[in-house]
Write an enzyme that holds these catalytic residues in place. Structure first.
Site, PDB file in Angstrom:
ATOM      1  N   SER A   1       0.808  -1.214   0.000  1.00 49.96           N
ATOM      2  CA  SER A   1       0.000   0.000   0.000  1.00 49.96           C
ATOM      3  C   SER A   1       0.848   1.274   0.000  1.00 49.96           C
ATOM      4  O   SER A   1       0.333   2.353  -0.222  1.00 49.96           O
ATOM      5  CB  SER A   1      -0.957   0.009   1.194  1.00 49.96           C
ATOM      6  OG  SER A   1      -0.261   0.233   2.383  1.00 49.96           O
TER       7      SER A   1
ATOM      8  N   LYS B   1       0.570   4.498   6.595  1.00 53.64           N
ATOM      9  CA  LYS B   1       0.026   5.367   5.550  1.00 53.64           C
ATOM     10  C   LYS B   1       0.606   6.778   5.685  1.00 53.64           C
ATOM     11  O   LYS B   1       1.161   7.142   6.716  1.00 53.64           O
ATOM     12  CB  LYS B   1      -1.503   5.471   5.704  1.00 53.64           C
ATOM     13  CG  LYS B   1      -2.285   4.182   5.502  1.00 53.64           C
ATOM     14  CD  LYS B   1      -2.491   3.869   4.037  1.00 53.64           C
ATOM     15  CE  LYS B   1      -3.301   2.594   3.858  1.00 53.64           C
ATOM     16  NZ  LYS B   1      -2.642   1.385   4.430  1.00 53.64           N
TER      17      LYS B   1
END
Lengths: 190, 190
Positions: free
Chosen positions: B113, B150
């Site tokens: 990700s 993230k």
DNA sequence: AGTATAGGTGAACGAGCGTTCACCAGTCAA
DNA sequence: TTGACTGGTGAACGCTCGTTCACCTATACT
């Protein structure tokens, strides 16, 4: 927080600053006790835990889990709770990344030709000289009086230097090709 | 290869093995001379070159350029010749990457990700706890009873967790959001 | 030929090292 | 209440430390 682990942290930070172990008298001052023997017994306990060792002459050297950062699990598998951290292994960055200190160099990456391999401009790469480059390795190569970092591929005897960016074309060296070093690690700091 | 730098390498590898400096008598054995005074004079010379230092008690500690790998220039700007290497600076990976050892942890990356930020699955990230996360930092966050890595963005008071991969959607935390750590560095080994 | 100079020998010095001793004050279980 | 244990004090031991001394080569340079 036990008193023992508190003292150990003081010793650890002494070593971090001075890059040598404190003597027993110095430890006495660090930990606040006034007898060398109290320290001696404490060190024996720390030796039992492998936090400190002694070499064959009796001098103190840092133990196995002395240096480095604590190694945790996978990031997507969850971040451990403070309780779990106690059990975790430790790892020194230098030991982890460098096999042969003499032949290893660090250099800064310019350009985006290896961006597909996760090597961004500004990253640092650790390269090792004199190591044989195998198919698929990322190498530092001299090509036509210049140096580049590219994937090395061998296709039936011929060498191809592949960038990891569609913007650039593969390089088919005509004649001279000198592999200067093999990229062993990539390091990026934020 | 001068005799002095040869002796220095022996001392360096002694330190690498034992994580402590050899005494003058030990150096005498290492370098093959039979007088401590000869070693003493040699150490004085090495101190002058900042390869070795002494602390306030006269004990030897490694000098500034003792540990670490040699730091070279840019990879696209050319790879230095052996002659230039002599002048280059050195750098310890631990010192370079770790500010606060107590709060720093290493963990392995799972999933793709953050691939757009050059963080691939299998990479190691160095994270620091208890550090304030600023806009644009890569963070380890707890979101809905799970942990992810993230980008953190703040948009007029609200927090958005952005992946660096178009395959995944940004996360807008509804309620609870705990920032566990801030990513300080990425390390990949080949 | 003469003479600095860099690098080595071997002995000596006090200081501090790691280690050990005998002893003591609390804590905890029997 | 007793007794074992844990962690501390303070003094002592022989040994090695870092440092200094006077002296000894070689080589290099007038």
């Amino acid at each position: 927080m036990t008193k023992l682990s508190n003292s150990f942290k003081k010793i650890q930070s002494f070593y971090d600053q001075k890059k040598r172990m404190p003597s027993y008298s110095e430890m006495a001052k660090l930990t606040g006790v006034s007898s060398k023997n109290a320290v001696y017994k404490m060190v024996e306990r720390l030796c039992g835990l492998d936090l400190i060792s002694k070499d064959e002459t009796g001098r103190l050297i840092p133990g196995k889990s002395f240096q480095g950062v604590r190694l945790l699990g996978y990031v997507e598998a969850g971040f451990p709770s403070p309780a779990e951290e106690e059990l975790s292994d430790t790892m020194s960055m230098d030991e982890y990344l460098i096999d042969n200190k003499e032949a290893t160099f660090m250099l800064k990456v310019k350009g985006d030709s290896m961006i597909g391999a996760g090597i961004m401009p500004g990253d640092m790469v650790l390269v090792e000289r004199g190591r044989e480059a195998r198919d698929g390795d990322i190498v530092i190569a001299e090509i036509d009086h210049g140096w580049t970092m590219k994937y090395l591929h061998r296709r039936n005897g011929k060498i191809i230097l592949m960038p990891a960016n569609p913007k650039y074309l593969p390089i088919l060296p005509k004649e001279e090709l000198k592999i200067a070093a093999v990229v062993k690690a990539v390091v990026r700091k934020y």
